[in-house]
Design a protein around this motif. Sequence first.
Motif, PDB file in Angstrom:
ATOM      1  N   GLY A   1       0.694  -1.162  -0.057  1.00 31.70           N
ATOM      2  CA  GLY A   1      -0.018   0.041  -0.075  1.00 31.70           C
ATOM      3  C   GLY A   1       0.684   1.276   0.135  1.00 31.70           C
ATOM      4  O   GLY A   1       1.717   1.486  -0.832  1.00 31.70           O
ATOM      5  N   SER A   2       0.428   2.122   0.816  1.00 33.76           N
ATOM      6  CA  SER A   2       0.971   3.491   0.913  1.00 33.76           C
ATOM      7  C   SER A   2       2.501   3.590   1.409  1.00 33.76           C
ATOM      8  O   SER A   2       3.172   4.424   1.177  1.00 33.76           O
ATOM      9  N   ASP A   3       2.964   2.569   1.959  1.00 29.35           N
ATOM     10  CA  ASP A   3       4.274   2.196   2.740  1.00 29.35           C
ATOM     11  C   ASP A   3       5.329   2.104   1.654  1.00 29.35           C
ATOM     12  O   ASP A   3       6.399   2.678   1.664  1.00 29.35           O
ATOM     13  N   VAL A   4       4.829   1.515   0.249  1.00 27.90           N
ATOM     14  CA  VAL A   4       5.585   1.480  -0.728  1.00 27.90           C
ATOM     15  C   VAL A   4       6.183   2.703  -1.285  1.00 27.90           C
ATOM     16  O   VAL A   4       7.222   2.810  -1.625  1.00 27.90           O
TER      17      VAL A   4
ATOM     18  N   PHE B   1       5.197   7.741 -11.202  1.00 25.08           N
ATOM     19  CA  PHE B   1       4.761   6.488 -11.193  1.00 25.08           C
ATOM     20  C   PHE B   1       4.233   6.124 -10.093  1.00 25.08           C
ATOM     21  O   PHE B   1       2.983   5.535  -9.720  1.00 25.08           O
ATOM     22  N   ALA B   2       5.180   6.396  -8.976  1.00 23.97           N
ATOM     23  CA  ALA B   2       4.763   5.806  -7.387  1.00 23.97           C
ATOM     24  C   ALA B   2       3.468   6.493  -6.892  1.00 23.97           C
ATOM     25  O   ALA B   2       2.891   5.959  -5.876  1.00 23.97           O
ATOM     26  N   GLN B   3       3.293   7.762  -7.408  1.00 26.14           N
ATOM     27  CA  GLN B   3       2.064   8.407  -6.944  1.00 26.14           C
ATOM     28  C   GLN B   3       0.879   8.263  -7.424  1.00 26.14           C
ATOM     29  O   GLN B   3      -0.062   8.204  -6.842  1.00 26.14           O
ATOM     30  N   ASN B   4       1.042   7.753  -8.916  1.00 26.44           N
ATOM     31  CA  ASN B   4      -0.112   7.521  -9.675  1.00 26.44           C
ATOM     32  C   ASN B   4      -0.874   6.130  -9.774  1.00 26.44           C
ATOM     33  O   ASN B   4      -1.930   5.698 -10.225  1.00 26.44           O
ATOM     34  N   LYS B   5       0.151   5.465  -9.667  1.00 26.38           N
ATOM     35  CA  LYS B   5      -0.341   3.766  -9.890  1.00 26.38           C
ATOM     36  C   LYS B   5      -0.663   3.107  -8.420  1.00 26.38           C
ATOM     37  O   LYS B   5       0.096   3.357  -7.404  1.00 26.38           O
ATOM     38  N   ASP B   6      -1.271   1.977  -8.822  1.00 24.36           N
ATOM     39  CA  ASP B   6      -1.499   1.068  -7.550  1.00 24.36           C
ATOM     40  C   ASP B   6      -0.891   0.260  -7.253  1.00 24.36           C
ATOM     41  O   ASP B   6      -0.486  -0.923  -7.875  1.00 24.36           O
ATOM     42  N   LEU B   7       0.258   0.516  -6.165  1.00 25.68           N
ATOM     43  CA  LEU B   7       1.229  -0.258  -6.047  1.00 25.68           C
ATOM     44  C   LEU B   7       1.221  -1.634  -5.296  1.00 25.68           C
ATOM     45  O   LEU B   7       2.142  -2.380  -5.175  1.00 25.68           O
TER      46      LEU B   7
END
Length: 558
Positions: free
Chosen positions: A271-274, A392-398
Motif C-alpha cells: 500500500g502507501s508504505d511502498v 509512477f509511485a504517486q499515480n499507480k496502484d502499487l
Amino acid sequence: MKCTKNEIQIKKKDNTAQIKKLMDKADVLFDTYKFVNSYYYYNEAQLLCDTKTDYVDYVYALTCMASVEQTLGDYTASEILLTKTLPHLKKIKKPRFAANVYSQFGANYYYTYDYNNSLLYYTKALHLKTSYYRKIVALNSISLNYLKQKKYKLAESILIPLSKLKVIYKKDPFINDDEYSRILDNLGLCYSEQGKPEALDYYKRSLAIKLRLKEYNGLIYNYLHFAEYFQKSDPSLAKTYALQAYELSNKLNDNTTKLQSLKLLTKTSQGSDVKKYTLKFIQLADSITTLKKKSKKQFARIKYYSSQDKSENLQLKDEKVTNDLYLERQKKRNIISYIIIIFTVIFSLFLYLYLKLKGRKEKNEEILKSEMRISKKLHDELANDLYQTRAFAQNKDLEQNENKENLLNNLEALYSKTRNISKENSLIPTNEFYHIALKEMISGFKTPNINILLNGLSEILWNQIDKNKKIIIYRVLQELFFNMKKHSDATLVSVTFKIVNKNIVIGYTDNGVREKNNPIIFKNGLQNVESRIKTINGTIIFDDHSQNSFKLSFTFPL
C-alpha cells in the motif's frame, strides 16, 4: 656562481613530535567517523615524513588515507595510495603493517567484484607471521570471497572450524566476541544462500552477541540478513527487521546501509508504505551522489594545496640558504652588483607570481567546466527518470504485483545510473598509476554474466603518452562499455592494446546481439566516441559486416 656540497650543509629538521601530534589528532577524528577532517591531518603528517627514516609513520598515514577513500567508495584512489606503501613494507619489521595493506587491497578488489585478486591479497595477509587474531580475520574475509563466487563448500570448510575456535585479541577482549559474531553471521549467510534452515540458528547466535556488545554498526547487517532470510517466507517479519536496520542506520548516519534497508522495505511493504519508502530511496540516492562528489573534491583540494605548500616551503628554504651564502660572498663587491641582485630577485618574484596566478586561473576554469558538465549530465540523464519514477509511485496502484515489480526495476535502474555518473565523472590519474585506474574502471563493468578480456594493456609505455590522450582513451573505453551495457546483451567483451608504426591501436569487440543488416548509427555515446578520437587526430573503424558481434578499432599517433 655555483655552491659546492661542502659550502652548503642543510640540516634536516626532526619532525617526529609534530608527526605524532598530527597522527593522534587524525586517529581521534577517524574513530569518530569524521573522515574528511581526519584525511586532512593524515595527509599533513605524511608530507612531513622523511621516507628514509619515518617510513613507519609514512606507511601508517597512507594506509589510513586509503581506508577513508575506500569507506567513501573511491577504490581507485585507495589503491593508488596503497601502492605507494609497497616499497617501504620490507623495511618495517612488524608484519602487521603489511597485513593491513594487503587486507585493504583485498577489500578494494572485493568491493569492485574482482574476487580472484581479492583472494590473492587476503591470502598474502594470511601467510604473514602475524597474530592468531589477524589470521582468523583474514580467513573470515577469504570465506566471504568464496561465498560471492558461490563456492559454498570452500566457505564452509573455513567457517565451520572457525565457529568452533576461540578468537583471541589480547589488547581488547571486546573485539574477540565481535569477530566471533561476524564468523557466525557469515556462516549463517552461507547456509542461507543454499536455502538451509541451519542459517537461522547462526543468525540468532550472532545477533545475541552484537546486542550484548552494543556493537551497532555490525548489528545493522544482522538485521539486514534477517530481513533477506524472511523476505519470501514471512514478509511481515522481514519488514520488521528491515525497519530496525533502517532506524539504526539513521541513528548512525550510515547512508550505505540506509539505502539497503530502504530497498528491502520497498520489497516487503504494501500500500502507501511502498510509495513512502520509494520516495525516501530516491531522495537518499540523489543525496549520496552529491555527497560523494563533494567529498572527492575536498580530497583533491587537500592533496593539491598540501603538496603545493610543501613544494613552495622547500623552495623558499633552499633559496634562503643559497641567497645567504651568495650575499656573504658579495659583501666586498661594489654597489652595482647589489643593484643587479635586487633587480634579478624582483623580476624572478614577479615572474613566479604571474605564472602562479595564471595556473590557478586555468585550473579554476577547468573546474567550472567540469562542474557544468556534471550538472548537465545529472539534469539530462537522472532528473527526468527521477520525475517519472516519482509520478509512477504517486499515480499507480502499487498493491498490484506488476506495478510493484516495475517500480522496483525503475529503482534498480536509478541506483545503477547514479553510480555510473559518479564513476564517469571521477578524477582520472594520468601519472604512473594510470594503467591501474584504467584497469579498475574496465573491471567495474565485469559481472557474473559479463566476462572481460584485456590484452596488451601492460605492454604500453603509458608514461610516454600525452596526458590528454590518456584521458581520451579512458573516456572512450568508458563510453563503449556504457553503450554495451545499455544497448546489448553481451556476455563477452575483448579489448586489445598494441603499437603499430608509432601508432596506438585499440580494438574493442563484444558479442552483443545486433539486428541483421542494421548499419551503425552514431547516437549519444557513440557520437562522443567519434568526436573525442578526432580531437587527438585519431581515426575510428567500425566492422558493420558482423551480425553476431560489435567490433571497432581506433588509432592515433603516439
